[in-house]
Design a protein around this motif. Structure first.
Motif, mmCIF file in Angstrom:
data_model
loop_
_atom_site.group_PDB
_atom_site.id
_atom_site.type_symbol
_atom_site.label_atom_id
_atom_site.label_comp_id
_atom_site.label_asym_id
_atom_site.label_seq_id
_atom_site.Cartn_x
_atom_site.Cartn_y
_atom_site.Cartn_z
ATOM 1 N N ILE A 20 0.812 -1.090 -0.207
ATOM 2 C CA ILE A 20 0.024 0.121 -0.067
ATOM 3 C C ILE A 20 0.856 1.530 0.023
ATOM 4 N N GLN A 21 1.941 1.295 0.899
ATOM 5 C CA GLN A 21 2.743 2.520 0.785
ATOM 6 C C GLN A 21 3.290 2.935 -0.524
ATOM 7 N N ALA A 22 3.678 1.673 -1.177
ATOM 8 C CA ALA A 22 4.356 1.880 -2.511
ATOM 9 C C ALA A 22 3.282 2.672 -3.435
ATOM 10 N N LEU A 23 2.002 2.080 -3.447
ATOM 11 C CA LEU A 23 0.895 2.740 -4.114
ATOM 12 C C LEU A 23 0.590 4.079 -3.788
ATOM 13 N N GLU A 24 0.816 4.304 -2.309
ATOM 14 C CA GLU A 24 0.264 5.772 -2.002
ATOM 15 C C GLU A 24 1.393 6.818 -2.526
ATOM 16 N N ASN A 25 2.765 6.208 -2.797
ATOM 17 C CA ASN A 25 3.867 7.070 -3.208
ATOM 18 C C ASN A 25 4.105 7.234 -4.404
ATOM 19 N N GLN A 26 3.002 7.074 -5.308
ATOM 20 C CA GLN A 26 3.129 6.979 -6.550
ATOM 21 C C GLN A 26 3.427 8.496 -7.345
ATOM 22 N N ILE A 27 4.219 8.728 -8.264
ATOM 23 C CA ILE A 27 4.416 9.938 -8.979
ATOM 24 C C ILE A 27 3.863 9.842 -10.417
ATOM 25 N N ILE A 28 2.684 10.698 -10.459
ATOM 26 C CA ILE A 28 2.181 11.038 -11.603
ATOM 27 C C ILE A 28 2.588 12.315 -12.322
ATOM 28 N N THR A 29 3.488 11.832 -13.418
ATOM 29 C CA THR A 29 3.867 12.920 -14.177
ATOM 30 C C THR A 29 2.984 13.533 -15.407
ATOM 31 N N ASP A 30 2.075 12.939 -15.800
ATOM 32 C CA ASP A 30 1.182 13.493 -16.651
ATOM 33 C C ASP A 30 -0.132 13.348 -16.011
ATOM 34 N N GLN A 31 -0.682 14.597 -15.500
ATOM 35 C CA GLN A 31 -1.933 14.542 -14.668
ATOM 36 C C GLN A 31 -3.086 14.465 -15.824
ATOM 37 N N GLU A 32 -3.095 14.848 -17.021
ATOM 38 C CA GLU A 32 -3.771 15.035 -17.901
ATOM 39 C C GLU A 32 -4.160 13.226 -18.284
ATOM 40 N N LEU A 33 -3.150 12.507 -18.135
ATOM 41 C CA LEU A 33 -3.306 11.298 -18.804
ATOM 42 C C LEU A 33 -4.030 10.594 -17.524
ATOM 43 N N VAL A 34 -3.403 10.696 -16.402
ATOM 44 C CA VAL A 34 -3.836 10.035 -15.137
ATOM 45 C C VAL A 34 -4.405 10.967 -14.229
ATOM 46 N N THR A 35 -5.894 10.987 -14.226
ATOM 47 C CA THR A 35 -6.622 11.936 -13.362
ATOM 48 C C THR A 35 -6.677 11.481 -12.083
ATOM 49 N N GLY A 36 -6.372 10.126 -11.509
ATOM 50 C CA GLY A 36 -6.520 9.745 -10.230
ATOM 51 C C GLY A 36 -6.519 8.343 -9.902
ATOM 52 N N TYR A 37 -6.568 7.832 -8.930
ATOM 53 C CA TYR A 37 -6.691 6.330 -8.604
ATOM 54 C C TYR A 37 -7.367 6.118 -7.184
ATOM 55 N N GLU A 38 -7.516 4.992 -7.284
ATOM 56 C CA GLU A 38 -8.147 4.331 -5.925
ATOM 57 C C GLU A 38 -7.370 2.996 -5.401
ATOM 58 N N ILE A 39 -7.322 2.479 -4.350
ATOM 59 C CA ILE A 39 -6.830 1.395 -4.054
ATOM 60 C C ILE A 39 -7.688 0.414 -3.226
ATOM 61 N N ILE A 40 -8.415 -0.443 -3.902
ATOM 62 C CA ILE A 40 -9.632 -1.289 -3.301
ATOM 63 C C ILE A 40 -9.025 -2.520 -2.746
ATOM 64 N N ILE A 41 -8.847 -2.677 -1.310
ATOM 65 C CA ILE A 41 -8.486 -3.579 -0.884
ATOM 66 C C ILE A 41 -9.646 -4.638 -0.396
ATOM 67 N N VAL A 42 -9.594 -5.832 -1.059
ATOM 68 C CA VAL A 42 -10.626 -6.706 -0.417
ATOM 69 C C VAL A 42 -10.185 -7.740 0.509
ATOM 70 N N ASP A 43 -10.526 -7.826 1.526
ATOM 71 C CA ASP A 43 -9.935 -8.781 2.816
ATOM 72 C C ASP A 43 -10.854 -9.898 2.627
ATOM 73 N N ASP A 44 -10.070 -11.202 2.461
ATOM 74 C CA ASP A 44 -10.803 -12.376 2.026
ATOM 75 C C ASP A 44 -11.224 -13.195 3.294
ATOM 76 N N GLY A 45 -11.295 -12.773 4.418
ATOM 77 C CA GLY A 45 -11.726 -13.398 5.573
ATOM 78 C C GLY A 45 -10.494 -13.477 6.461
ATOM 79 N N SER A 46 -9.620 -12.535 6.430
ATOM 80 C CA SER A 46 -8.240 -12.667 7.213
ATOM 81 C C SER A 46 -8.448 -13.094 8.612
ATOM 82 N N THR A 47 -7.516 -13.843 9.211
ATOM 83 C CA THR A 47 -7.514 -14.087 10.579
ATOM 84 C C THR A 47 -6.292 -13.523 11.348
ATOM 85 N N ASP A 48 -5.629 -12.758 10.637
ATOM 86 C CA ASP A 48 -4.548 -12.023 11.367
ATOM 87 C C ASP A 48 -5.139 -10.699 11.835
#
Length: 299
Positions: A20-48
Motif C-alpha cells: 500500500i505504501q508503494a501505491l500511495e507514493n506514486q509519482i504521476i508525471t502526466d496528470q492529464e493522462l492519469v486523473t486519479g486512482y483508488e486502492i481497493i483492498i478486499v480482505d478475504d476473511g483474514s484471521t490476522d
C-alpha cells in the motif's frame, strides 16, 4: 484515466503495508493522462490483524471491503463491482511496485489500440526490507497471457468475458481461465516492462513444505475445473494433464520416492548453506508430482 487498483488479501498484513505504501507514493508525471486512482483492498476473511490494522490507518486512496473466506476470484469480482471508474489494475497483496507504476500502465494503454490490456513485469524477491533492490532474473520470465499479479485492463472487457469464475475457490488458475475467455474476445496482450512489481515471498524453509504441497494439490484440483470448462490441448499443457507430464515428473520423482521426507536432509543442507532458492527449485520436482497426481484425481 482514473484507475481502480484491486488487491485481494488474506493474512498478509506485514507485506500488505509495503504494498500500500508503494501505491500511495506514486509519482504521476502526466496528470492529464492519469486523473486519479483508488486502492481497493478486499480482505478475504483474514484471521490476522489485517482488518484492524487497516481501520487504524488513514491512507488517502484506500477503500476497504470485507468478505468471508471465498478465494481471490470472488474477492476480485467484489472489487470490480465496487470500482468507481473503468480502468482496472490487478495486483497481489505481496507485490511492491515502483513509483512510476501507474503512470507506466497508463502510458502503455494510451499508446495501444482498442481491445488490449497491459501486463507489467514481475520480479520475485525474498528481500523484505528492500524488495525493489532485486534485479530481474531469467527465472522471472512469464509467458502467461493474463495473470493478475500485475495487469491493467478496461472494465468493459472483464464484464463482457463474465468476470472471474467463482468455482475457483482453491489455489490456482482463476486468472488464466479468465484469460482464455478474454482471448476469445480478441483482446491483445501488450507487455509493459516499465510497470514493475516486486513479488515478495519469504526465503524457503522446510516448515513451508506442508502448505506448498497443499497448494499444489489444490492447483491440480482447480486444473480439473479449468479443463472441464476449456477442454483444449493448450489448457491440457497448462495444467500438466498429459502423458508427457506424468512420465516427466513421475520419472524425476522416482514415482514419488523422492518426496518431502526423503529429500529433507538434502534440502536442509542447502538451506543451511544459504542456498534456499536452489533448495526450492529441487523441491519443485516432487511438488510438481503432487500437482500432476491431483490433476488425475490421485490426491
Amino acid at each position: 484515466m482514473f484507475f481502480s487498483i484491486i488487491i485481494p488479501t488474506y493474512n498478509r498484513q506485514p507485506i500488505l503495508e509495503k504494498c500500500i505504501q508503494a501505491l500511495e507514493n506514486q509519482i504521476i508525471t502526466d496528470q492529464e493522462l492519469v486523473t486519479g486512482y483508488e486502492i481497493i483492498i478486499v480482505d478475504d476473511g483474514s484471521t490476522d490483524n489485517t482488518v484492524s490494522w487497516l481501520k487504524k490507518q488513514s491512507f488517502p486512496h484506500v477503500r476497504l471491503f470485507q468478505q468471508d473466506h471465498q478465494g481471490p476470484a470472488t474477492a476480485r469480482n467484489l472489487g470490480i463491482n465496487k470500482a468507481k471508474r473503468d480502468f482496472i489494475i490487478f495486483i497481489d497483496s505481496d507485490l511492491v511496485v515502483t513509483k512510476n507504476f501507474i503512470q507506466a500502465h497508463a502510458h502503455c494503454l494510451n499508446q495501444s489500440p482498442d481491445k488490449t490490456f497491459t501486463y507489467g513485469r514481475v520480479i520475485n524477491t525474498s528481500n523484505f526490507e528492500n524488495p525493489t533492490a532485486e534485479p530481474y532474473k531469467i527465472t522471472d520470465f512469464s509467458a502467461a497471457y493474463f495473470a493478475t499479479g500485475n495487469v491493467a485492463i478496461h472494465r468493459q472487457w472483464l464484464e463482457k468475458a463474465g468476470l472471474f469464475d467463482t468455482q475457483f475457490q482453491l489455489y490456482g488458475w482463476e486468472d488464466l481461465e479468465l484469460g482464455v475467455r478474454l482471448k476469445k474476445l480478441g483482446l491483445k496482450l501488450i507487455k509493459c516492462p516499465e510497470a514493475i512489481g516486486y513479488h515478495w515471498h519469504p526465503p524457503f524453509t522446510l516448515e513451508q513444505l506442508p502448505k506448498l504441497i497443499e497448494q499444489e494439490i489444490e492447483r491440480g484440483k482447480m486444473g480439473i475445473i479449468f479443463y472441464e470448462k476449456h477442454p483444449t490441448w493448450e489448457v491440457k499443457m497448462m495444467i500438466q494433464k498429459t502423458i508427457l507430464h506424468r512420465i516427466l515428473w513421475g520419472t524425476l520423482s522416482l514415482g514419488g520416492l523422492l518426496n518431502e521426507r526423503t529429500m529433507r536432509p538434502l534440502l536442509q543442507w542447502l538451506i543451511q548453506r544459504g542456498k534456499s532458492g536452489l533448495a526450492l527449485e529441487i523441491a519443485r520436482i516432487f511438488l510438481n508430482w503432487y500437482t500432476v497426481q491431483a490433476v488425475y484425481g490421485k490426491k
